[in-house]
Each structure stands twice: as C-alpha cells, then as structure tokens.
Design a protein around this motif. Structure first.
Motif, PDB file in Angstrom:
ATOM      1  N   UNK A  44       0.863  -1.182   0.000  1.00 47.75           N
ATOM      2  CA  UNK A  44       0.000   0.000   0.000  1.00 47.75           C
ATOM      3  C   UNK A  44       0.900   1.232   0.000  1.00 47.75           C
ATOM      4  N   UNK A  45       0.836   1.996  -1.088  1.00 52.35           N
ATOM      5  CA  UNK A  45       1.714   3.158  -1.229  1.00 52.35           C
ATOM      6  C   UNK A  45       0.862   4.421  -1.321  1.00 52.35           C
ATOM      7  N   UNK A  46       1.246   5.429  -0.555  1.00 53.57           N
ATOM      8  CA  UNK A  46       0.541   6.709  -0.698  1.00 53.57           C
ATOM      9  C   UNK A  46       1.512   7.793  -1.137  1.00 53.57           C
ATOM     10  N   UNK A  47       0.969   8.876  -1.649  1.00 48.72           N
ATOM     11  CA  UNK A  47       1.805  10.005  -2.077  1.00 48.72           C
ATOM     12  C   UNK A  47       1.732  11.110  -1.019  1.00 48.72           C
ATOM     13  N   UNK A  48       1.568  10.686   0.227  1.00 50.20           N
ATOM     14  CA  UNK A  48       1.320  11.640   1.319  1.00 50.20           C
ATOM     15  C   UNK A  48       2.564  12.276   1.893  1.00 50.20           C
ATOM     16  N   UNK A  49       2.425  12.776   3.109  1.00 50.36           N
ATOM     17  CA  UNK A  49       3.466  13.597   3.725  1.00 50.36           C
ATOM     18  C   UNK A  49       4.708  12.800   4.140  1.00 50.36           C
ATOM     19  N   UNK A  50       4.595  11.488   4.243  1.00 51.66           N
ATOM     20  CA  UNK A  50       5.759  10.669   4.607  1.00 51.66           C
ATOM     21  C   UNK A  50       6.071  10.715   6.095  1.00 51.66           C
ATOM     22  N   UNK A  51       7.075   9.918   6.486  1.00 50.99           N
ATOM     23  CA  UNK A  51       7.448   9.825   7.899  1.00 50.99           C
ATOM     24  C   UNK A  51       8.898  10.277   8.026  1.00 50.99           C
ATOM     25  N   UNK A  52       9.180  11.127   8.993  1.00 48.78           N
ATOM     26  CA  UNK A  52      10.545  11.609   9.210  1.00 48.78           C
ATOM     27  C   UNK A  52      11.448  10.442   9.583  1.00 48.78           C
ATOM     28  N   UNK A  53      12.704  10.502   9.105  1.00 48.67           N
ATOM     29  CA  UNK A  53      13.646   9.394   9.317  1.00 48.67           C
ATOM     30  C   UNK A  53      13.779   9.032  10.788  1.00 48.67           C
ATOM     31  N   UNK A  54      13.771  10.057  11.663  1.00 49.02           N
ATOM     32  CA  UNK A  54      13.971   9.769  13.088  1.00 49.02           C
ATOM     33  C   UNK A  54      12.750   9.096  13.711  1.00 49.02           C
ATOM     34  N   UNK A  55      11.623   9.126  13.001  1.00 49.17           N
ATOM     35  CA  UNK A  55      10.411   8.526  13.559  1.00 49.17           C
ATOM     36  C   UNK A  55      10.120   7.129  13.029  1.00 49.17           C
ATOM     37  N   UNK A  56      10.804   6.777  11.930  1.00 50.93           N
ATOM     38  CA  UNK A  56      10.427   5.539  11.243  1.00 50.93           C
ATOM     39  C   UNK A  56      10.557   4.303  12.135  1.00 50.93           C
ATOM     40  N   UNK A  57      11.554   4.340  13.055  1.00 50.25           N
ATOM     41  CA  UNK A  57      11.725   3.182  13.939  1.00 50.25           C
ATOM     42  C   UNK A  57      10.691   3.146  15.045  1.00 50.25           C
ATOM     43  N   UNK A 117       4.478 -10.643   8.060  1.00 48.70           N
ATOM     44  CA  UNK A 117       5.469  -9.594   8.264  1.00 48.70           C
ATOM     45  C   UNK A 117       4.887  -8.267   7.810  1.00 48.70           C
ATOM     46  N   UNK A 118       5.283  -7.194   8.516  1.00 46.17           N
ATOM     47  CA  UNK A 118       4.867  -5.859   8.068  1.00 46.17           C
ATOM     48  C   UNK A 118       6.098  -4.958   8.072  1.00 46.17           C
ATOM     49  N   UNK A 119       6.294  -4.239   6.966  1.00 45.05           N
ATOM     50  CA  UNK A 119       7.474  -3.378   6.844  1.00 45.05           C
ATOM     51  C   UNK A 119       7.026  -2.011   6.364  1.00 45.05           C
ATOM     52  N   UNK A 120       7.837  -1.022   6.689  1.00 46.64           N
ATOM     53  CA  UNK A 120       7.482   0.326   6.270  1.00 46.64           C
ATOM     54  C   UNK A 120       8.694   1.013   5.661  1.00 46.64           C
ATOM     55  N   UNK A 121       8.501   1.663   4.538  1.00 50.01           N
ATOM     56  CA  UNK A 121       9.554   2.489   3.936  1.00 50.01           C
ATOM     57  C   UNK A 121       8.928   3.850   3.695  1.00 50.01           C
ATOM     58  N   UNK A 122       9.673   4.897   4.042  1.00 48.41           N
ATOM     59  CA  UNK A 122       9.079   6.217   3.851  1.00 48.41           C
ATOM     60  C   UNK A 122      10.136   7.283   3.684  1.00 48.41           C
ATOM     61  N   UNK A 123       9.802   8.321   2.946  1.00 48.31           N
ATOM     62  CA  UNK A 123      10.648   9.503   2.842  1.00 48.31           C
ATOM     63  C   UNK A 123       9.777  10.700   3.147  1.00 48.31           C
TER      64      UNK A 123
END
Lengths: 127, 571
Positions: free
Chosen positions: B499-512, B545-551
C-alpha cells in the motif's frame, strides 16, 4: 392458480415490502405478525413458499420453523434474518437436527426479492 | 610524664656545652632528673668528689642537700639557693618544658661569701680528711655572690629549656613522620588488598596507588599510571579531570558541572561525591561504572590526596534495562488488551445498531422501489425517487460492511479461514469509499491474476487493511497529489500486499518508532498511536510480516506479507 407465499415477520416494514413487491404479480402474499399466527394460518392453507423472521416476540423463528416442519416437510422455508448471533446458534442446532431451511440476509430489495421468489417458484425442478 | 629529659636533650653534646660554660664561669653544674639521677655533671668540686661524697656521713648530707633543693623547686619556685650541711652553697633552677617540670639544673658548690676556714678545719678533724689536700680543695671552691648566681641559673635553665624544646620538636616531628608513614602503609595495604577497584592520587594529581582490581577492571596496569597524571586514560578517550582530581582541588562546583545530574554528594562519606555513568572506553563494549571519590586529609584537616573507588555496575544496569523492557512490554500488551476490548465493544455496538437498522432499511428500499414502479418516468418525482433508491442502497452497503467488519469480534475469538486477499481489500475500500471520494483521492488497485487464498482471521486482517488505508488517507490530507496504490501479488509462500501513498511521509527519526505503542504525530483526538502496534501484533499472530519504507514529503509504503493457505499452496 397463483403461487401462495406466506411472510411471517413481526416488522410491518418487512411484511409490507413483500406485499408491495408482489402486488399485481402472479404470486399471492399472506402475512402473519407472529410465529403463532403463522402456524395458525398454515393449518388452514397450503403455501408454496414461506419467509420466516428469526427475532420475534413470543415464539421465535427457530421454534416456529421446528413447529412448521412437524407437519410440513416439503414447503421451502426461507429464513430472512439480520443475523442475530443468538438466533443463528439456535438455528445451527436445528440444522444439525435435520430441519430443512435456507437463509437470506436482510435487507433485501424488491429486485432481489423478485429474483429469489422467481428462482424458487418458477423452477420446480429444484424443490 | 610523657617525655624524659634524656629523650629530649642530646646529653653528650649538652655536656660539652655545659663544660665550657662552667669552665668560663668557674662553677660546677649538673642536670639532675626528678628521680635524683645525675644526667650531666661538670666541674664537680674536689672537696665534694674527693671528700664529702666519699665519707659516708658527709655524703648523706650531700644527698639531703640535693633533695631539699629539689623539694623547694617542686613547690613552684623559680630557683632555690641552699647551703648544704657540709658548709657549701648549692643553687638550682627547674627545667620546664611545655609547662612540665622534668628536671633541675644544679650549680654549685660555691661560697656566696669567703668561707669560715675554722669551720672546715673542724670538719677535717672530725672526719679524718688529710689537712693539706682538704684545705687545697677548699681553696678551689669559687666565691660567687648571690646576685651573680641568679643570672647564671636563669641562663642555664633557659638554655636547658631551649634545647629541651628543640628536642621535643624533633621528637614530635619524628612521631608525625612515623604516623604519616604508618598511615601511608595502612592506606597502601587497604588499597592493595581490596577486591574493589581503587586508585589514589596525591595533591599534585599524581597517581600513588592503582590496585589489582582497578587493573583488571580498566585493563590499564598500575605501571602505566602510578607516578603519572594519566588516571583519565583508563576511563576517557581524551584528557580530562576525573572525580578524584576535583576532590583533591576541592572544586565541588566543577563536579556538578562535569557530571550534572549523574552525580550526588555521598551520604556516607563527608566531602565525598559519587556518580554513575556509562564509559564506552572501558572493557570490550563499554561499562557502566559507579564511582566514589573521597578526600584524604591530614591531622589539620587539609586535603592531601583523594581516593576513588570504581564499581562495575554493568550487570545491574543490564538487569534494570531488562526489567524496564519487560515492564514496557507488559504495559504494551495491557494497552493492546484494552484496545482490543474497546474494539470488541465497538464491534458489538455497531452490530447491534446495524441489526436494528436492517428491518427499517429493508422497508425503506422496498417502499421506494414500489413508488418507483408506480411513477411514470416522465414524472418529476421519478428521478428524485431514483436518487432516494441510490442513497438507500448506500446505507445498506455501509451497514453490511459494518456488520461484516464487526462479525467475528462479537464472540471475542475468531477462527482462521481461507479467504482471498482481494475480498478483504475490496470490503475495506468499499467501507472507506465515501472518504476516498470526498477527499478526491485516486485509488489504484491492482491484484495479480490467480493469487491464492490466504488463511487468516478475517476481521483482524480487515482491521489491519482498514487501518493502513485510513492512515494513507490521513497522510494525503495536506498534499496536492492524492494517490493510493494497492498492489497485491504472490511472493513465495506469502501474499504480498503493498500500500503506497503520495502523502506527507514519515521523518527518518520517527520511522523506527511507528510500531511503538502510543507513538503518533497526529494531533490529539486524531489517533491513539496504537493502530500500527496492533497491526504488528496481528501480523505476528498470523506468521506474516509488516514493513514500512518512507521519505519525508515523498510518501509512505507499507508492505504486508500474509501466509498462503495450504489449500492455496497445493493449487
């Protein structure tokens, strides 16, 4: 002779849905507002198809179903229900006891009702 | 009496000095302790040594004379002058050191005025002394006037006191040195044999002790640090003061500055400070140390050194950390239980409402359709009725979806069943359709051909997809490009839903942190921060499994892997 259909439901809206849908049709609709009334009517008249609600005050749908099947093993009975868990469990027991019925989920619109009724009554080979 | 005069005065040297003094003045002198023991004697008169002290009777008189003088001095007199019963004069002055009378200085014998020769002739006859030699000895006895005696006595006793005090000082110094050496020895033994890592630095910050335990804790041998100022090298990568350095300099404010909240005043040792900290340089992968530095003071209270003990508390810290984690996990599962319980309640409520709506809704749809049937297509009301029919059908759909969604939660336990991922995603998107349209979001849905069924707890996985797509919709809230792409395909023994969105994304420091409970960047009331936590648990429970990638600013991608059912696999 037109096919005879009985609708047993305590809700006027449901009874009316059937009555209005099959008004001016080849099917004759009788209605009963309780299980007791329904059983009383079936003792006087033979029906081709019975629609039966599950959740009713007094005698509930499953009890009515068992009572109806005591005397009539052949008439198709369609349980039309909003899927109340408590009655579904009871219905499952009846099914395990060999009581024959089908289930339709509420709500059903005129189109679907016509489709169901035609499907059952116009194809006598199935039942 | 604490000291004897013999311990204070170098008697041999004093003898030489007294001798030359007496030679000059022409008088005999002696230091006699309070027991009557002659410690120094100079120029005794021949008349005494060869005659009076030889004859037993005259000798008795001599001793009597000494004793009388001593007694007079004991009574606190500055000095005493006494004519002995052998006819000569003695004088004595006390030697007082630190207000303690420890001996007497005697001078004598002399005549305070020219002797009565007749008296002595009578004596020599009486005791049988040789006349010529006795009278010769008598003539040798000096005649000193009383006025001259006083300053001589003052000088002699003052002189005795002076050298006595010097001696006392020397003894004291020796004692202090001894005590210091003893202390030093004691500290050495205590430090050396201690199983606790200890080091000591002196006032000049030079390491004086570095025990075995300290060697094995820090890995730094004592030979590398003792005698140097390199105590820091065992603990820090660059030169800086250690706690003991601050203690020797009595810089308490600096301690607070360097160690901040990690340090505190010792509750056990006055003037000591303790702290705990992590030292990456110590050991293989760093160590937690608890260290206490205390001042070592001399008898005057001056800080002369500092002693620092260092305890390895890594194990304890590890245990604490573990306990903290366990507690956190416990809290997590507790909140999850609460959340699931809430969801269950909401499910039951929704189901109840949906059930109650079913009957009237069935009435409405059939009434509308009846009216439609009996209204001419040209009638203005016909299109209105069509709209009414459409809206009613939407109500029916919503209620159906709600029921399907809530179904299975009603009993709290749900059995796994084989279902296609497509069915679940369709159901969820249908439920969110209204929002998708209202917010003008473009939903692209693609599923690969012939994807096998998955074996899952339907309501849980629906919940998971609902949460992920709702989050995607939330993320699109403020972006101009509003797209959600859902792609389902097969990957090994899993179905992969992306599931991919074109939204605001997640800050690198928050991804974990996104899977941590209560982590949310949404404003109050917009989310509990539990959604993804629950998702992760659901996925774990399913063996997926659930994984998240974001910029940040470029959107987010969630990848969900769910196991294919056995039936699906064999296909």
């Amino acid at each position: 002779m037109s096919k005879q259909i009985l609708v047993i439901d305590d809700e006027k809206a449901i009874r009316n849905s059937f009555a209005l849908t099959f008004e001016e049709s080849e099917y004759m609709i009788d209605t009963a507002e309780s299980g007791e009334k329904g059983i009383e009517i079936t003792q006087k008249k033979k029906y081709d198809l019975i629609f039966l609600d599950l959740k009713m005050p007094g005698m509930d749908g499953v009890e009515t179903l068992r009572k109806l099947r005591e005397t009539d093993k052949d008439t198709p009975i369609y349980i039309i229900t909003a899927f109340h868990q408590e009655f579904l469990d009871k219905l499952k027991v009846a099914e395990e006891d060999g009581v024959d019925f089908e289930v339709i989920r509420k709500p059903v619109d005129s189109e679907q009702l016509t489709h169901i009724v035609k499907g059952i009554l116009d194809k006598p080979g199935i039942y | 009496m604490k000291y004897k005069i013999a311990e204070l005065i170098n008697l041999a040297k004093a003898q030489v000095l007294t001798d030359s003094f007496c030679e000059t003045v022409g008088i005999a002198s002696a230091i006699i302790d309070l027991d009557g023991k002659v410690l120094i004697g100079s120029r005794w008169q021949e008349i005494c040594t060869d005659f009076h002290r030889v004859n037993p009777q005259t000798r008795l008189r001599c001793i009597e004379s000494d004793t009388v003088l001593a007694n007079r001095l004991l009574k606190g007199r500055k000095y005493a002058i006494y004519e002995c019963r052998n006819g000569l004069t003695d004088a004595a002055a006390p030697i007082v050191i630190e207000e303690e009378h420890i001996a007497n200085f005697f001078v004598g014998q002399f005549f305070s005025e020219p002797p009565n020769i007749e008296y002595f002739r009578k004596m020599l006859r009486e005791y049988g002394f040789d006349e010529t030699s006795y009278l010769k000895a008598l003539s040798k006895v000096p005649i000193i006037h009383k006025e001259r005696i006083e300053p001589i006595l003052d000088f002699l006793s003052g002189f005795a006191e002076l050298i006595g005090e010097m001696g006392l000082k020397q003894i004291r110094q020796l004692e202090t040195t001894d005590a210091l050496q003893e202390n030093e020895e004691r500290i050495s033994q205590m430090v050396k044999g201690n199983s606790m890592p200890i080091f000591v630095i002196d006032k000049k910050h030079i390491v004086t002790h570095w025990n075995k335990a300290c060697e094995s804790l820090t890995g730094v041998p004592s030979s590398k640090v003792v005698g140097t100022k390199k105590q820091w090298s065992a603990f820090y990568p660059a030169e800086r003061p250690v706690m003991a350095d601050f203690i020797t300099d009595e810089l308490e404010e600096e301690i607070a500055k360097y160690y901040k909240s990690k340090c505190q005043k010792s509750t056990l040792i006055p003037g000591a400070y303790e702290a705990e900290d992590f030292f990456p340089k110590v050991g293989k992968s760093g160590k937690w140390l608890f260290f206490t530095a205390a001042p070592l003071k001399n008898s005057k209270g001056d800080v002369i050194a500092a002693i620092e003990t260092v305890q390895d508390i890594t194990e304890r810290k590890k245990n604490e950390e573990e306990l903290k984690n366990l507690y956190k996990k416990l809290k997590q599962s507790q909140t999850q239980v609460i959340q699931l319980e809430k969801l269950k309640t909401i499910g039951i409520m929704a189901a109840g409402i949906a059930h109650e709506l079913n009957n009237p809704i069935m009435g409405i749809i059939n009434y509308v359709q009846y009216c439609l049937k009996h209204t001419s297509r040209h009638d203005r009301r016909y299109s209105v009725l069509r709209d009414l029919e459409y809206e009613t059908k939407r109500c029916i759909d919503t209620v159906q979806n709600l029921l399907t969604f809530a179904y299975g939660r009603e009993n709290g336990k749900e059995e796994s069943q084989n279902v296609s991922c497509d069915t679940l995603l369709q159901r969820v998107t249908k439920l969110l359709n209204h929002r998708i349209e209202k917010e003008h979001v473009l939903l692209n849905y693609h599923i690969a051909d012939r994807t096998p069924e998955i074996r899952v707890k339907v309501s849980q996985i629906q919940h998971l997809f609902l949460n992920l797509i709702s989050n995607a919709l939330d993320a699109l809230n403020k972006t101009t490009k509003k797209e959600i792409n859902i792609d389902v395909c097969c990957e090994g023994d899993f179905i992969k839903a992306v599931i991919v969105d074109t939204g605001c994304g997640i800050a690198a420091e928050n991804i974990d942190k996104i899977f941590e409970p209560f982590f949310t960047t949404k404003t109050l009331g917009q989310g509990t921060g539990l959604g993804l936590t629950i998702n992760q648990n659901i996925i774990k429970e399913h063996g997926g499994e659930i994984k998240c990638e974001s910029n940040l600013g470029a959107g987010t991608k969630f990848i969900v892997l769910l196991p294919i059912s056995k039936k699906g696999k064999s296909r």
